[in-house]
Structures are given as C-alpha cells and as structure tokens.
Design a protein around this motif. Structure first.
Motif, PDB file in Angstrom:
ATOM      1  N   ASN A  96      -2.239 -22.089 -38.019  1.00  0.00           N
ATOM      2  CA  ASN A  96      -0.911 -22.137 -38.636  1.00  0.00           C
ATOM      3  C   ASN A  96      -0.651 -23.499 -39.276  1.00  0.00           C
ATOM      4  OD1 ASN A  96      -0.043 -19.518 -38.127  1.00  0.00           O
ATOM      5  ND2 ASN A  96       0.781 -20.018 -36.108  1.00  0.00           N
TER       6      ASN A  96
ATOM      7  N   LEU B   7      -2.677 -23.780 -42.427  1.00  0.00           N
ATOM      8  CA  LEU B   7      -2.170 -22.944 -43.523  1.00  0.00           C
ATOM      9  C   LEU B   7      -0.891 -23.534 -44.120  1.00  0.00           C
ATOM     10  CD1 LEU B   7      -2.892 -19.414 -42.024  1.00  0.00           C
ATOM     11  CD2 LEU B   7      -3.874 -20.372 -44.127  1.00  0.00           C
ATOM     12  N   ARG B   8      -0.068 -24.101 -43.268  1.00  0.00           N
ATOM     13  CA  ARG B   8       1.142 -24.738 -43.805  1.00  0.00           C
ATOM     14  C   ARG B   8       0.753 -25.881 -44.734  1.00  0.00           C
ATOM     15  NH1 ARG B   8       3.461 -23.567 -38.739  1.00  0.00           N
ATOM     16  NH2 ARG B   8       2.787 -25.530 -37.833  1.00  0.00           N
TER      17      ARG B   8
ATOM     18  N   GLY C  95      -0.543 -24.679 -48.368  1.00  0.00           N
ATOM     19  CA  GLY C  95       0.388 -24.255 -49.417  1.00  0.00           C
ATOM     20  C   GLY C  95       0.087 -22.865 -49.925  1.00  0.00           C
TER      21      GLY C  95
END
Lengths: 110, 591
Positions: free
Chosen positions: B146, B149-150, B153
């Motif tokens: 997570n 992935l943040r 973008g």
C-alpha cells in the motif's frame, strides 16, 4: 479520469454508451469518495473510472452490457477486450491501494 | 528493473515444488532410467545400475520432516517463495515493454497500438494478482505494498514496478528469516552423490542439492566389434606366444585355470590333501612343531571351508559373490601364516640329525611348495580382485560433503533429483555410486539419515570384442616316423565378439554385481588363426564361443576352413599361465 453521467434520468443510457467504448472501466455505484480514491490510481490511457448513479436502472444497464454481477456491488471491473465483469467490490470489503490494484490488474489480465 | 533481475536470480535456490507425498518409511526412493528410456525401479534386491543410466531419486519430504522433528520452516513459506519466484521471473522485461507500449499509444492512439498496450498489460496483471494474494489484510507485506502504491501515483508502469520491487524485497526478507531460523532452531539438509572407484571418490552433481558442475557426456560403448589398437597388439603378441608354445612338446592348455570356483576347489582338493598328510608327521618335531601344528589346523579349517562350499562347482553366483571374498581371503591368510610357521620350523630344525625329523621336514617342505604355488597362483589373484572391490565399497563410508553441497531447509529440499551417470565424468564397471543425505544442526553436528550405494555395472545388453588365446583340441599331426608332433592341445591367437547381458543377464547384473564383475558370461563368435598342420601358415577358423569370468575363460566349437575340420576349444584371456588377473574391467577399451 473519472466520468460522471450528466443526469440521473439519462444515466442508464449514458452508462450503457460509455461501456461500449473499448476501455477498462471501473464502474463505481454512487460512492463519490470511492470513485475519487479509485480515480487516484486510474492512470494511463486505457483505465477509466465511471461514477454511476446507484439506481436499479443503471445497475440493469451495466448488467445488460457487462453481464451478471452481485446486486450489492459497490463497484465492478469491466474487461477492455471482452466487455465483461471480471471483478467486483462487495460491501464490507476493505478498500485500500492493494485492493484497487487487484481490480485494475483483473482488467489487465487476458 | 535491475533490482528485479537480481532478486529473481537470487531466488533460484529457493524454488521448490509443492505438496508432500504419501507417508512412506524411507526418505529416498531410487529408480533407474536407461538410455533407451526404460525405467527400472530400484528395489531391495538391486545392487547395481547400468553404467550409462540415469538414477532418479525421489525425496519424501514428509518422512524427512518426521526425521528432523518440528524444527523446519512452515509449508506456506515455501509456497510463498515459489509464487513470488514465478511472478518475478521476467517481470523487469515485461514492465519495460509495457512502458514502451503505453508511450506508443499515448503518442498515437490507434487500434493496433491499443491492442499492443493491452497485450503488454496482460503480462503484468496476472503477476500482480499473484503477488497481491500473498498480502492478506493487515499483513506487513500488504502495508508495504500500500505504501509503495501510494508513492507510485496514477501511472500503471510505476504501480507495477512498485509492486514487483516490493515483492522482491519481501523475498529477501523471507530469505533472511530462513537463514535466521536455521541458525537458531532449524536443521539443514545436505545431500551428496559420489562416484567411488579405484582412484578414490569424486563428487557428482545432484540438481537442487549442490553446485557441482556436470561433465561432458561420456557414454561407454555398447556395440564394439572392431579391434582397438591395443587389442591388435595383444593379438599379435598372442600369435607369437602360440608359435612358441607349439614348439614345446607336451605344452598343456592351462589345465588348472578354469574359473574362480575351480581355483578355489583346486586349492581345497590338492592343497588340503597335502597339508592333511603332513599333519600326522608333525609329532616328530615335538614341541618345536607346535606353532606349525596350530597353523596347520587353521589352514585345514580354512581350506575345508573351500572344499565344502566349492566342491562340485555348483555354487550359485550369489553365494560366490557373498562368500567368495571372505573365503579366498581366509584361505590366503591361513596359507601365509602356515608358510611362515613352516619356514621358521625349517630353520630351527635344519641341523637335526634325527631321521624322523628329517623325514617330516622333507614332507613338510614338499607340501609347502604346493601350498605356496596354490597361494600365489590361485589365491593371490582372487584376493587381489576381491580386495579391490571391497576397497571401493569401504570408501563410500568415509565420503564427505564439500562446500559445493548446499545446506537446505527441509521445505527447500526438492522432491526429486537425478544423477545422470553419462555426465558424471569418468567411471568404470565395478565403481560404486553412493548417495548420502545428512542433517546438520546449528552446531554443525551432522547426522546421516539416508545413504545408499550401488555398483556401477554393464547392466544393459552390449556387444564387445576380446582377444584370447585359443586352445584347440585336435589330433596332432604325425611326423615321418608316425609319432605325434606335440600334443592334442593346439594354441592359436584369436578373438571373440561377445554379446552380454541379454536374456535376463541385465537383471542378474543389477541384483548381483559380482555376476558382472566376476562371472560376466557372454556368447558370441570366435575367430582364430590355428596352424593344425604346423606348416607355420595360419589357417582360419570360426565358431561359437561361450565366455565366463570376464572372458578369462572361454569355450566353444569352431571350424577350421582350410582343414575342413570341426574342433572344440577353450580360450584363455591370459596370454601366459603365470599372468595375474588384472583388476580392471576388460570390456572398456583402454586408450
């Protein structure tokens, strides 16, 4: 890019028209926050997020275009080649980046 | 992308198969695959494998777990590593291709470019899904994904790259966990294979268990019908020797050299009689004769064993294999001890003037001559041959793992591996192939949990050629006075083309290695060049031949084409009666 049908009355028709386009669509039923979150990860030229009104008519329009899905789904992932539902987000499912990635990855899977 | 490649490579040693097999009592199971593809299960009675075959080894990991106890990594560790390994293999190239396809479609959004982009994405999607399935809600791996992935973008290229990089880091973490686990709690499994021959032992490659290099394929020939250069030389030498022997009136055809059984039986029959007869005369030496008396009793016991076991020549090959080495060694040792005692007694009594003592000493020395002849001529070659085989067997017990043998967690142990003998380097029939699996604990203590060795033999049908002195039995020609010239045994150079391991011989060779090592029967064609009329012009003869004892003993029936005469013959691989048995296999052409 998030797409929002113009009016609730025409939503079913607009949703059906959108889904004819050869793109990977993640259709989010009436959850603006979820749609914004998904749109934050929907980059590239072929991934689209469609925020559709959560009405029976719209769900019926999506089902008629993309096939059966769980009526409680918060969102359905539609494959760009087959136009069918390949994944769906059910109520109570945790929503995070990994879950969203799996929705997009399902649309990327042959 | 570079990190992905590196991580993928590092995973090679962690790749494993899934699922544990049914519970069995043994950890390792063996089967042999011949060059023709036939599979021979290696069972309890199997003692040998073919020299050109591949040995498949199945590993029962559940049985291995039971042996190691609970100290091993959980199964999901193995599954995770296997899944990640598969997902990451080639991921770097796939991301690069997808990025190029995306740029092409963005610049020119045509239908072909869109299809190309979907194709590129379709390589990545399944890999990401497989990785995501290993990241359940709330797990550290999920949190790492997570976060990555943040940071990535909206760009799919960046997203997939983030997923794969995070997965690669996760694998490294698993690897470190495994190392830490093994260092603190676990045991490691090591398995090695060796070829053991006269020149010592050599480690050979077992895929999944070591980093030993394979060697260039080397198949022992199975169809040799042309004489090698060495055999041509031998044939010429035999021709010269035959000519010499023909000139010696009364030359005999190695009458006492027939086979192993007969050697042992002859020792028992003739040697025993002589020793038995002198025993009664030892009383003449009184107390001085006591050491010889004791040595005589030992010698009689050893040789009576030979007589009991080998009289009549009906001892099965299996019994010969089992008892032959020990019996020959015991008889040899007893003979040497007896001869030593007799020599000492002879020196002590050399100046005696007593008639009884001198008579006894004369008998004793005469018998000692017979015993010495038997020991040197019959027993020594056998003991030497058997001892060579025994040395190869004993050497398997002292084999050690080199640092090229990996130390694996139980979960990392492959369920199957194999040893291809043709790529295992030089080997000869009679060598041993040995396997050993050991557990090594955190304190480097090793415990052997499975070991096995098999003789490497010619177990598949093959044809080879051997040179032999042929002793033809025929009526000798007569001279002008009507007297026979020479005797009825006529020496001639010859060679035999022999077929071996046919008609069930392979099965016997696998069960009884000494069947191949010692008995080694064959049947085929014998060609020889006799000179029946003694005009010093070779004639040509051909016939059927049977061969036993590694071709040292052959016999058959042949036809002299010049003389239009059938004759029986025996063939001796030894060029001279005094020659000793070489310990190397004759079926392999020396070069």
């Amino acid at each position: 890019m998030i797409e929002v049908p113009s009016t609730a009355a025409d939503a079913a028709g607009e949703v059906a028209q959108h889904l004819q386009e050869p793109r990977a669509w993640l259709v989010v039923f009436g959850d603006g926050a979820l749609a914004q979150f998904a749109d934050g990860m929907a980059g590239g030229p072929v991934r689209r997020v469609l925020l559709a009104p959560d009405t029976d008519a719209v769900r019926a329009a999506v089902a008629s275009c993309a096939g059966a899905f769980d009526a409680r789904s918060r969102a359905v992932a539609i494959h760009p080649r087959s136009g069918r539902v390949v994944d769906q987000l059910l109520p109570g499912e945790p929503m995070d980046e990994v879950r969203l990635l799996t929705l997009f990855a399902a649309m990327d899977t042959p | 992308v570079r990190r992905l490649f590196a991580a993928t490579g590092a995973l090679a040693v962690l790749a494993t198969a899934h699922s544990a097999g049914a519970q069995r009592d043994t950890i390792l199971t063996y089967s042999e695959v011949t060059r023709s593809g036939a599979v021979h299960p290696i069972e309890g009675r199997t003692r040998a494998v073919d020299v050109n075959s591949t040995i498949r080894i199945g590993v029962d990991r559940e049985a291995l777990r039971r042996v190691t106890g609970a100290a091993s990594l959980p199964q999901h560790f193995t599954d995770d590593v296997a899944t990640l390994t598969q997902a990451l293999a080639g991921a770097g190239e796939a991301v690069t291709a997808m990025a190029a396809a995306e740029r092409a479609y963005a610049a020119n959004p045509t239908e072909p470019n869109r299809i190309a982009l979907l194709d590129a994405l379709s390589v990545l999607g399944p890999r990401a899904l497989a990785i995501a399935r290993l990241a359940p809600e709330g797990s550290p791996f999920r949190a790492q994904l997570n976060w990555a992935l943040r940071a990535a973008g909206r760009d799919p290229v960046a997203q997939y790259t983030a997923v794969f990089n995070t997965a690669a880091e996760y694998v490294n973490t698993l690897q470190q966990d495994a190392e830490s686990f093994a260092a603190q709690n676990g045991v490691r499994v090591r398995m090695g294979a060796w070829i053991v021959g006269d020149q010592g032992s050599r480690e050979v490659h077992l895929p999944g268990f070591d980093t030993v290099q394979t060697q260039a394929p080397n198949v022992l020939p199975t169809f040799q019908i042309l004489l090698t250069a060495d055999q041509v030389t031998q044939l010429r030498a035999l021709g010269d020797q035959a000519r010499t022997l023909r000139t010696q009136t009364g030359a005999t055809p190695l009458a006492d050299v027939t086979d192993v059984r007969d050697r042992l039986r002859a020792v028992a029959a003739e040697g025993l009689q002589c020793v038995d007869s002198v025993r009664g005369k030892l009383a003449a030496f009184q107390a001085q004769g006591q050491p010889v008396k004791e040595a005589t009793d030992s010698l009689l016991a050893a040789w009576r064993t030979l007589r009991a076991r080998y009289a009549g020549g009906a001892t099965p090959a299996a019994d010969l294999a089992t008892t032959g080495p020990a019996d020959a060694a015991a008889a040899w040792n007893a003979a040497q001890a007896w001869l030593t005692a007799v020599d000492a007694l002879q020196k002590r009594t050399a100046t005696s003037t007593e008639a009884a003592v001198n008579d006894a000493r004369t008998s004793l020395l005469g018998c000692a001559g017979q015993v010495r002849t038997r020991a040197a001529g019959d027993l020594a070659p056998l003991v030497s041959s058997f001892a060579s085989q025994a040395a190869r067997r004993l050497a398997t017990e002292s084999l050690e793992f080199s640092d090229r043998v990996l130390a694996l967690d139980v979960a990392q142990v492959p369920e199957q591996t194999e040893l291809a003998l043709v790529t295992a380097g030089p080997r000869s029939p009679g060598d041993q192939v040995a396997f050993r699996m050991s557990l090594v604990d955190a304190h480097k203590q090793e415990r052997v949990v499975a070991s096995q060795s098999y003789a490497v033999e010619r177990a598949e049908p093959f044809i080879h050629l051997t040179v032999a002195m042929v002793w033809a039995h025929r009526d000798p020609p007569k001279d002008a006075s009507g007297q026979p010239r020479g005797n009825e045994w006529h020496p001639a150079p010859g060679y035999s083309i022999l077929a071996k391991r046919f008609l069930g011989g392979g099965r016997l060779a696998r069960r009884y290695p000494l069947y191949g090592e010692v008995l080694n029967p064959g049947i085929g064609l014998n060609l020889s060049a006799p000179d029946f009329n003694l005009d010093d012009t070779p004639e040509f003869a051909a016939g059927v031949v049977l061969s036993v004892f590694r071709d040292y003993v052959q016999a058959g029936y042949s036809y002299n084409f010049q003389r239009s005469q059938w004759f029986p013959f025996i063939g001796i691989r030894l060029p001279l009666p005094s020659a000793t048995l070489p310990v190397s296999e004759n079926t392999t052409p020396s070069s």
